[in-house]
Design a protein around this motif. Structure first.
Motif, PDB file in Angstrom:
ATOM      1  N   LEU A 101       0.856  -1.185   0.000  1.00 41.97           N
ATOM      2  CA  LEU A 101       0.000   0.000   0.000  1.00 41.97           C
ATOM      3  C   LEU A 101       0.892   1.235   0.000  1.00 41.97           C
ATOM      4  O   LEU A 101       1.587   1.494   0.981  1.00 41.97           O
ATOM      5  CB  LEU A 101      -0.910  -0.003   1.230  1.00 41.97           C
ATOM      6  N   VAL A 102       0.880   1.983  -1.098  1.00 38.42           N
ATOM      7  CA  VAL A 102       1.735   3.159  -1.243  1.00 38.42           C
ATOM      8  C   VAL A 102       0.820   4.374  -1.367  1.00 38.42           C
ATOM      9  O   VAL A 102       0.374   4.724  -2.460  1.00 38.42           O
ATOM     10  CB  VAL A 102       2.650   3.039  -2.472  1.00 38.42           C
ATOM     11  N   VAL A 103       0.519   5.008  -0.236  1.00 35.47           N
ATOM     12  CA  VAL A 103      -0.464   6.094  -0.247  1.00 35.47           C
ATOM     13  C   VAL A 103       0.055   7.370   0.412  1.00 35.47           C
ATOM     14  O   VAL A 103      -0.713   8.298   0.635  1.00 35.47           O
ATOM     15  CB  VAL A 103      -1.797   5.649   0.412  1.00 35.47           C
ATOM     16  N   ASN A 104       1.349   7.432   0.719  1.00 33.57           N
ATOM     17  CA  ASN A 104       1.930   8.727   1.067  1.00 33.57           C
ATOM     18  C   ASN A 104       2.006   9.598  -0.172  1.00 33.57           C
ATOM     19  O   ASN A 104       1.903  10.820  -0.102  1.00 33.57           O
ATOM     20  CB  ASN A 104       3.326   8.547   1.660  1.00 33.57           C
ATOM     21  N   HIS A 105       2.181   8.955  -1.322  1.00 32.14           N
ATOM     22  CA  HIS A 105       2.329   9.676  -2.573  1.00 32.14           C
ATOM     23  C   HIS A 105       1.761   8.833  -3.713  1.00 32.14           C
ATOM     24  O   HIS A 105       1.537   7.627  -3.566  1.00 32.14           O
ATOM     25  CB  HIS A 105       3.810   9.977  -2.846  1.00 32.14           C
ATOM     26  N   THR A 106       1.530   9.467  -4.842  1.00 32.57           N
ATOM     27  CA  THR A 106       1.148   8.781  -6.070  1.00 32.57           C
ATOM     28  C   THR A 106       2.199   9.098  -7.129  1.00 32.57           C
ATOM     29  O   THR A 106       3.182   9.796  -6.871  1.00 32.57           O
ATOM     30  CB  THR A 106      -0.218   9.257  -6.584  1.00 32.57           C
ATOM     31  N   SER A 107       1.957   8.616  -8.325  1.00 32.56           N
ATOM     32  CA  SER A 107       2.718   9.085  -9.479  1.00 32.56           C
ATOM     33  C   SER A 107       2.184  10.453  -9.908  1.00 32.56           C
ATOM     34  O   SER A 107       1.009  10.765  -9.693  1.00 32.56           O
ATOM     35  CB  SER A 107       2.570   8.103 -10.640  1.00 32.56           C
ATOM     36  N   ASP A 108       3.051  11.250 -10.546  1.00 29.78           N
ATOM     37  CA  ASP A 108       2.551  12.500 -11.118  1.00 29.78           C
ATOM     38  C   ASP A 108       1.683  12.246 -12.349  1.00 29.78           C
ATOM     39  O   ASP A 108       1.087  13.183 -12.897  1.00 29.78           O
ATOM     40  CB  ASP A 108       3.701  13.452 -11.447  1.00 29.78           C
ATOM     41  N   GLU A 109       1.578  10.976 -12.765  1.00 30.16           N
ATOM     42  CA  GLU A 109       0.709  10.610 -13.877  1.00 30.16           C
ATOM     43  C   GLU A 109      -0.622  10.018 -13.402  1.00 30.16           C
ATOM     44  O   GLU A 109      -1.447   9.619 -14.227  1.00 30.16           O
ATOM     45  CB  GLU A 109       1.435   9.640 -14.816  1.00 30.16           C
ATOM     46  N   HIS A 110      -0.828   9.959 -12.082  1.00 31.22           N
ATOM     47  CA  HIS A 110      -2.119   9.508 -11.561  1.00 31.22           C
ATOM     48  C   HIS A 110      -3.182  10.549 -11.927  1.00 31.22           C
ATOM     49  O   HIS A 110      -2.931  11.755 -11.849  1.00 31.22           O
ATOM     50  CB  HIS A 110      -2.045   9.345 -10.045  1.00 31.22           C
ATOM     51  N   PRO A 111      -4.398  10.112 -12.324  1.00 31.36           N
ATOM     52  CA  PRO A 111      -5.449  11.079 -12.672  1.00 31.36           C
ATOM     53  C   PRO A 111      -5.729  12.106 -11.582  1.00 31.36           C
ATOM     54  O   PRO A 111      -6.078  13.253 -11.889  1.00 31.36           O
ATOM     55  CB  PRO A 111      -6.669  10.189 -12.938  1.00 31.36           C
ATOM     56  N   TRP A 112      -5.578  11.719 -10.314  1.00 31.65           N
ATOM     57  CA  TRP A 112      -5.786  12.690  -9.239  1.00 31.65           C
ATOM     58  C   TRP A 112      -4.820  13.861  -9.382  1.00 31.65           C
ATOM     59  O   TRP A 112      -5.206  15.021  -9.242  1.00 31.65           O
ATOM     60  CB  TRP A 112      -5.596  12.038  -7.872  1.00 31.65           C
ATOM     61  N   PHE A 113      -3.545  13.543  -9.626  1.00 32.07           N
ATOM     62  CA  PHE A 113      -2.560  14.623  -9.722  1.00 32.07           C
ATOM     63  C   PHE A 113      -2.694  15.396 -11.040  1.00 32.07           C
ATOM     64  O   PHE A 113      -2.485  16.610 -11.066  1.00 32.07           O
ATOM     65  CB  PHE A 113      -1.137  14.074  -9.580  1.00 32.07           C
ATOM     66  N   VAL A 114      -3.030  14.689 -12.101  1.00 34.31           N
ATOM     67  CA  VAL A 114      -3.241  15.386 -13.378  1.00 34.31           C
ATOM     68  C   VAL A 114      -4.312  16.457 -13.214  1.00 34.31           C
ATOM     69  O   VAL A 114      -4.169  17.593 -13.686  1.00 34.31           O
ATOM     70  CB  VAL A 114      -3.615  14.388 -14.488  1.00 34.31           C
ATOM     71  N   GLU A 115      -5.400  16.100 -12.511  1.00 34.24           N
ATOM     72  CA  GLU A 115      -6.446  17.104 -12.220  1.00 34.24           C
ATOM     73  C   GLU A 115      -5.919  18.193 -11.299  1.00 34.24           C
ATOM     74  O   GLU A 115      -6.156  19.379 -11.501  1.00 34.24           O
ATOM     75  CB  GLU A 115      -7.658  16.430 -11.571  1.00 34.24           C
ATOM     76  N   SER A 116      -5.187  17.784 -10.255  1.00 34.95           N
ATOM     77  CA  SER A 116      -4.727  18.727  -9.249  1.00 34.95           C
ATOM     78  C   SER A 116      -3.835  19.812  -9.845  1.00 34.95           C
ATOM     79  O   SER A 116      -3.922  20.978  -9.460  1.00 34.95           O
ATOM     80  CB  SER A 116      -3.975  17.977  -8.147  1.00 34.95           C
ATOM     81  N   ARG A 117      -2.993  19.445 -10.807  1.00 33.94           N
ATOM     82  CA  ARG A 117      -2.066  20.416 -11.369  1.00 33.94           C
ATOM     83  C   ARG A 117      -2.666  21.197 -12.537  1.00 33.94           C
ATOM     84  O   ARG A 117      -2.034  22.110 -13.059  1.00 33.94           O
ATOM     85  CB  ARG A 117      -0.777  19.722 -11.812  1.00 33.94           C
ATOM     86  N   SER A 118      -3.901  20.849 -12.949  1.00 39.55           N
ATOM     87  CA  SER A 118      -4.478  21.469 -14.133  1.00 39.55           C
ATOM     88  C   SER A 118      -4.774  22.960 -13.925  1.00 39.55           C
ATOM     89  O   SER A 118      -4.717  23.742 -14.864  1.00 39.55           O
ATOM     90  CB  SER A 118      -5.749  20.731 -14.568  1.00 39.55           C
TER      91      SER A 118
END
Length: 566
Positions: A101-118
């Motif tokens: 379980l890796v939930v401190n961070h995601t990839s910068d290609e995760h849809p959550w981050f793609v939305e977050s940086r938009s």
């Protein structure tokens, strides 16, 4: 937590690093079908739990610890159908399966981050840690980063997103942005994902750097360290709210479920006082933690890549303290190796003259402590560090980043490479050595990282039918934990704590006494023992000629296990 709070006390966990375990497709990278084809090895060894390092969809910037989809299998490893087949095959052999379980961070290609940086006003902007440049600076200027924190993988923890003019936090690689666990929507999304995997049949989670989840929202600077950076760990490591998060996770994910689940949290820098809180069953957080105290004892002033010789007395003091302090509340995990550590027989043993003896002595000392042992793939064969000829042989992002920063600061490339050879994570990631064939039976293709040349003689096939092999010794140690209640439940008492080469302790439970005595050095030692011990009490020894009595005589790297009534 499990319905039966005791099952994991007599269990042994086996960690598989899927990229390097077994390749069924021939593309040079291990996969799920390859693991399924080698489950007989785990069954023969006798382990109870298979822990899979990440197999989720990922750009592989950090070999899968940068996840772009938590509910998909990366094509590199196979498909969800392949995963389901592996799960069924493992369960059919009585082996539970633990996901990473890796939930401190995601990839910068995760849809959550793609939305977050938009954009700065996107609803998911607050799912990650975004901050403007430091006051008085323009974005991109030297020193404009919001804090002075240094990344675990070298350099700043902040990466500029030029489109929005703000920085995002990444404690690890720049492609691993940290999730904001202060946001309840983040937490609920993670819990939903965890429930999805439990519904699929997995038996629990090993939780990556789980004590780093809770950050101080003020994000202050840390005390200065080197190179203009600061230590940010007081503001993100084991902060009070992480207990709230883990208790909420337990309620939301595990409470009310039937089944015997296992939860273990990896926790850099955790103390035994903190570990007692995390693993106290009454608090409803975790079953056990991975602590790092003992694997930091050979780090020099320059850090892990500046190793110094281990003083065994320091190791005994550290492990003995954890045994004592978690003896009545909480639980220990026991490990020498994992995907982040060099091979123990090369690190704390002697991988040349006393290879088999030191591999089996170190195994004996570890496995009969109080706690749940973890075996990392190849450890049960005595696999060693690899002879990396140059930086071109290195694959690990941590090592490559360190090489770049250290050589840029003027450090000798030869010295830097020496540290990487000794302590680099790639030592644990060379392919599993199944046999003596050209690629060690790992793949029919070109492996993603070179096979250790010693696989021609150090391999599973050569050890299966050898009663004196490292593999057979591990199998016997695991069988002792399953068979003897004193191993799982006994108390702990360190003997000869100031001896420079002997590691000796006793366990007691319900009228039985278990003695473990090892010489972790190249010269014979004699040890005084309490009256009553004799050769007839010996259950297991890794060499011949061990003598027990009023004094124990132990040759180089000899280890003995004895049992008698109290």
């Amino acid at each position: 937590m499990s319905g039966d709070q005791q099952w994991w006390k007599s269990a042994v966990v086996y960690q598989v690093y899927p990229r390097s375990f077994a390749d069924a497709s021939g593309d040079g990278v291990g996969d799920l079908r390859g693991i399924a084809a080698r489950l007989d090895h785990l069954e023969r060894l006798g382990v109870d739990v298979l822990w899979l390092s990440p197999v989720y969809a990922s750009p592989q910037a950090d070999n899968g610890y940068d996840i772009s989809d938590y509910q998909a299998i990366d094509p590199l490893f196979g498909t969800l159908a392949d995963f389901d087949e592996l799960l069924a095959e493992a369960h059919g052999r009585g082996i539970k399966v633990l996901m990473d379980l890796v939930v401190n961070h995601t990839s910068d290609e995760h849809p959550w981050f793609v939305e977050s940086r938009s954009s700065t006003d996107n609803p998911k902007r607050d799912w990650y840690w975004w901050r403007p440049p430091r006051a008085g600076y323009q974005a991109g200027d030297p020193g404009a980063e919001p804090t002075n924190w240094e990344s675990f993988f070298s350099g700043s923890t902040w990466e500029l997103d030029r489109a929005t003019g703000e920085y995002y936090l990444h404690l690890f690689d720049r492609k691993q942005p940290d999730l904001n666990w202060e946001n309840p929507q983040v937490r609920q999304a993670v819990y939903a994902m965890m429930r999805w995997w439990l519904d699929r049949g997995v038996d629990g989670f090993r939780m990556d750097v789980i004590n780093l989840l809770s950050k101080d929202p003020a994000l202050p600077d840390g005390p200065p360290t080197r190179g203009g950076f600061g230590d940010g760990s007081p503001h993100y490591a084991t902060r009070p709210r992480v207990h709230e998060h883990l208790q909420e996770m337990h309620r939301e994910v595990f409470a009310g479920r039937d089944g015997q689940f296992l939860t273990v949290g990896e926790m850099p820098g955790v103390t035994w006082e903190q570990a007692r809180l995390f693993t106290d069953p009454a608090r409803g957080e975790l079953d056990m933690v991975f602590q790092f105290e003992h694997v930091g004892l050979d780090h020099g002033v320059g850090g892990k890549f500046d190793p110094v010789p281990l003083d065994l007395r320091d190791l005994k003091a550290s492990l003995g303290r954890w045994q004592t302090e978690l003896g009545t509340v909480g639980w220990n995990s026991l490990y020498w190796n994992n995907h982040d550590q060099p091979r123990v027989v090369s690190r704390f043993g002697d991988d040349q003259r006393w290879w088999r003896e030191s591999a089996t002595a170190l195994a004996t000392v570890l496995h009969l402590h109080r706690g749940t042992p973890y075996v990392y793939q190849g450890e049960e064969l005595g696999m060693t560090n690899a002879p990396f000829a140059g930086i071109e042989d290195v694959r690990d992002v941590e090592a490559l980043n360190y090489w770049a920063s250290a050589t840029a600061l003027g450090h000798s490339p030869r010295d830097v490479l020496r540290g990487l050879r000794a302590m680099g994570r790639d030592n644990a990631r060379t392919p599993m050595q199944w046999d003596g064939s050209p690629q060690a039976g790992f793949t029919t293709g070109e492996p993603w990282i070179a096979v250790n040349p010693n696989h021609t003689w150090l391999n599973a096939a050569s050890q299966y039918d050898d009663p004196e092999s490292v593999f057979e010794h591990y199998r016997r140690l695991i069988e002792l934990r399953h068979r003897l209640p004193v191993v799982a439940h006994g108390d702990f008492r360190m003997l000869h704590p100031e001896h420079a080469h002997a590691y000796v302790y006793e366990r007691r439970y319900e009228g039985h006494r278990l003695l473990v005595a090892a010489n972790l050095g190249p010269e014979p030692v004699r040890l005084s023992l309490e009256p009553g011990w004799s050769d007839e009490h010996v259950l297991l020894a890794n060499v011949t000629g061990v003598q027990l009595g009023g004094e124990a005589t132990l040759g180089p790297w000899a280890a003995v296990v004895a049992l008698r009534e109290a």
